[in-house]
Each structure stands twice: as C-alpha cells, then as structure tokens.
Motif scaffolding. Structure first.
Motif, mmCIF file in Angstrom:
data_model
loop_
_atom_site.group_PDB
_atom_site.id
_atom_site.type_symbol
_atom_site.label_atom_id
_atom_site.label_comp_id
_atom_site.label_asym_id
_atom_site.label_seq_id
_atom_site.Cartn_x
_atom_site.Cartn_y
_atom_site.Cartn_z
ATOM 1 N N LYS A 1 0.815 -1.218 0.000
ATOM 2 C CA LYS A 1 0.000 0.000 0.000
ATOM 3 C C LYS A 1 0.849 1.269 0.000
ATOM 4 C CE LYS A 1 -3.927 -2.218 0.271
ATOM 5 N NZ LYS A 1 -4.887 -2.203 -0.852
ATOM 6 N N SER A 2 2.172 1.131 0.051
ATOM 7 C CA SER A 2 3.037 2.309 0.112
ATOM 8 C C SER A 2 3.025 3.062 -1.218
ATOM 9 C CB SER A 2 4.479 1.896 0.450
ATOM 10 O OG SER A 2 5.053 1.165 -0.629
ATOM 11 N N LEU A 3 3.291 4.351 -1.140
ATOM 12 C CA LEU A 3 3.366 5.157 -2.359
ATOM 13 C C LEU A 3 4.485 4.665 -3.274
ATOM 14 C CD1 LEU A 3 2.884 8.737 -0.846
ATOM 15 C CD2 LEU A 3 1.222 7.431 -2.187
ATOM 16 N N LEU A 4 5.583 4.194 -2.671
ATOM 17 C CA LEU A 4 6.713 3.688 -3.455
ATOM 18 C C LEU A 4 6.289 2.512 -4.326
ATOM 19 C CD1 LEU A 4 9.743 3.454 -4.148
ATOM 20 C CD2 LEU A 4 9.992 2.057 -2.080
ATOM 21 N N ILE A 5 5.675 1.507 -3.736
ATOM 22 C CA ILE A 5 5.293 0.310 -4.485
ATOM 23 C C ILE A 5 4.155 0.609 -5.455
ATOM 24 C CG2 ILE A 5 4.251 -1.970 -4.264
ATOM 25 C CD1 ILE A 5 7.248 -1.897 -3.740
ATOM 26 N N ARG A 6 3.231 1.455 -5.052
ATOM 27 C CA ARG A 6 2.134 1.800 -5.975
ATOM 28 C C ARG A 6 2.667 2.505 -7.219
ATOM 29 N NH1 ARG A 6 -1.678 4.799 -1.833
ATOM 30 N NH2 ARG A 6 -2.645 5.613 -3.745
ATOM 31 N N SER A 7 3.638 3.405 -7.033
ATOM 32 C CA SER A 7 4.205 4.087 -8.198
ATOM 33 C C SER A 7 5.070 3.136 -9.022
ATOM 34 C CB SER A 7 5.009 5.314 -7.771
ATOM 35 O OG SER A 7 6.109 4.961 -6.936
ATOM 36 N N ALA A 8 5.798 2.223 -8.351
ATOM 37 C CA ALA A 8 6.604 1.243 -9.078
ATOM 38 C C ALA A 8 5.720 0.309 -9.890
ATOM 39 C CB ALA A 8 7.458 0.442 -8.095
ATOM 40 N N ARG A 9 4.580 -0.057 -9.329
ATOM 41 C CA ARG A 9 3.658 -0.928 -10.055
ATOM 42 C C ARG A 9 3.122 -0.237 -11.313
ATOM 43 N NH1 ARG A 9 0.809 -2.347 -5.983
ATOM 44 N NH2 ARG A 9 1.836 -4.349 -5.619
ATOM 45 N N LYS A 10 2.830 1.044 -11.202
ATOM 46 C CA LYS A 10 2.346 1.781 -12.374
ATOM 47 C C LYS A 10 3.437 1.884 -13.441
ATOM 48 C CE LYS A 10 0.125 6.033 -13.933
ATOM 49 N NZ LYS A 10 0.868 6.013 -15.203
#
Length: 275
Positions: free
Chosen positions: A244-253
């Motif tokens: 749920k972190s911003l880091l992983i969410r942006s990496a997923r995108k």
C-alpha cells in the motif's frame, strides 16, 4: 530479451531502491542483479528467504570466479539467492576491489542477462542495478545488451542537468549516428524521476520537454514516489503494508506502463517450467 539496466550519474538518487521496487512488482519473473562495480548493498540491508543473512560469496562474486570459462544464461540461477519477500537476486560485490575479478567479463554478463528471458527452462527478465556511472565504470559495457536503460534522477536542478548531460553522452555512445532516432534504437534510454507525489506530473512534463529540446535521446518514462517510509519498509527496516506504500504503488504503475508499451517486443517464445 529483456535486460533492464538502472543507473544514475552522481549522488544517491535511489537506484537500488528503484531497482528492488521494480523487480518486486515486475509483470514477469524477474532476477535482480546488483551489477554496481562499487559494490552492493542488499547483503547488508535484506534477509534471505530462510530468515538468515544473505551469503555475500554467492552472487556476482561467485560469477566472477566461473565466468572466465563461459557463462550460459541458466547458470545465473546457480549464483542467485531468494530474498525474504520471494525476489530472486544476484548479490553484488562486496567492494570495488572485488570488481577486478570481472575485468573483461562485463559484455559476457550482459549477453547472459539479456538471453535469460529466452531460456527454455527458467526464463526471467533481469533488472540490473548498475549504480553510479560517472566516469568509465565497466558496468557501461552491459548497456549495449539491454532493452531499456533507465537513468534515475531527483528533482533538484543539478540532478536534472546531470541526467540530461549523461543521457546525451550515453545516446551518442550507444546509438552513434542514430542519436536523432534514439527512440527507435536499442537500448531505449529513459529517465525515471524520483519526485513528491503531488508534483510528479508537472516535474515529468518539464523534464521531458527539456530532454526533447536538448535532443538528449531520452525521455521521461515515469515517476517514482519519493517515499522514505516505503523505502524503509522495502529494506525490511520498518513494518507496514508495503503493497500500500506510495513507493510500491508508483513502481507498479511504472512497470505496468513499461510492459504495456514495450512488453511485446521483449516477450520471448519460451516453454518449460520455472525454477
């Protein structure tokens, strides 16, 4: 083939964090390679799947001892370890001095990394953390075998200026007279900006316009959230819902966008079971 190399010009813009985050959410099986000649960090900041420490002697160091006799792509798995989160990794060298064992072997590594996606037994894309590439670092010899070279930059003016100049130099080196058509050449050179989430779209557009105006042979391919808490979670130093972190969410995108745009060109007709 799909070797994705990540690098930076100077400073500490977060190449290792970006590489680990992208590999963790990559749409296909990924092998993370710590290919920084100055040495790797994961052995100090991550634990193995069995709960203990990673073995510093199994990875790039053990490859250096065997690559002189040749290196088949599937042999990379003999030198890999699995992190506690399930990601396969080639642990980096312990120091710059150990890089002497890989002198002359970097092109061989590049060929093995790029061909692993076509393995009939255990195919995977390789995401290589190449660290800082100012000067004549030997990791540059990997780049001609990559499908994609991602330069990591922060939003400070000096970081943006350096990534522009580095992109121009790398495009000239890798694409030669085709620099004007660099978006059709291999490797594609892209920039990942590490930015505050609220400013990411504006920063990306501004830097992209600058790169185009400078005929740098590169363009912004995404923005990774500047998320210190998420980086701490990724390194295992802080608890929390990493997904749920911003880091992983942006990496997923970023990974989804890259694969949507270029995945068809990287896909290999492989069969067989994974390791």
């Amino acid at each position: 083939m799909a070797l994705i190399a990540l690098a930076a010009d100077k400073g500490s813009p977060g190449v290792t964090t970006a590489a680990v985050a992208l590999a963790a959410v990559w749409p296909r099986r990924a092998l993370l390679a710590e290919a920084d000649p100055a040495g790797g960090d994961l052995v100090y900041r991550s634990s193995a799947a069995h709960g203990g420490p990673l073995n510093p002697n199994t990875g790039m160091l053990s490859i250096a001892a065997t690559a002189r006799r040749g290196l088949a792509p599937d042999q990379l798995w003999d030198h890999s370890q699995t992190l506690s989160g399930g990601l396969d990794v080639l642990v980096g060298l312990g120091s710059a001095e150990q890089a002497a064992g890989l002198v002359g072997q970097w092109p061989l590594l590049g060929r093995a990394f790029s061909a692993l996606a076509e393995s009939p037994h255990a195919p995977a894309d390789v995401i290589a953390d190449c660290g800082r590439i100012s000067g004549e670092t030997p990791a540059v010899e990997l780049f001609s075998h990559a499908s994609l070279l991602l330069l990591i930059a922060r939003t400070e003016p000096e970081s943006i200026a350096r990534v522009r100049d580095r992109a121009i130099a790398l495009s000239a080196r890798l694409h030669g007279q085709n620099r004007g058509a660099a978006q059709l050449a291999t490797p594609l050179i892209g920039v990942l900006m590490v930015a505050e989430p609220g400013d990411s779209a504006k920063v990306a557009n501004q830097v992209n316009s600058m790169l185009i105006g400078a005929q740098a042979g590169a363009r912004v391919l995404g923005t990774l959230a500047h998320d210190p808490a998420g980086a701490e979670q990724l390194a295992g130093r802080r608890r929390g819902r990493l997904d749920k972190s911003l880091l992983i969410r942006s990496a997923r995108k970023i990974s989804a966008d890259l694969y949507q745009q270029y995945g068809a060109a990287w896909a290999a007709p492989v069969t067989g079971a994974s390791r």
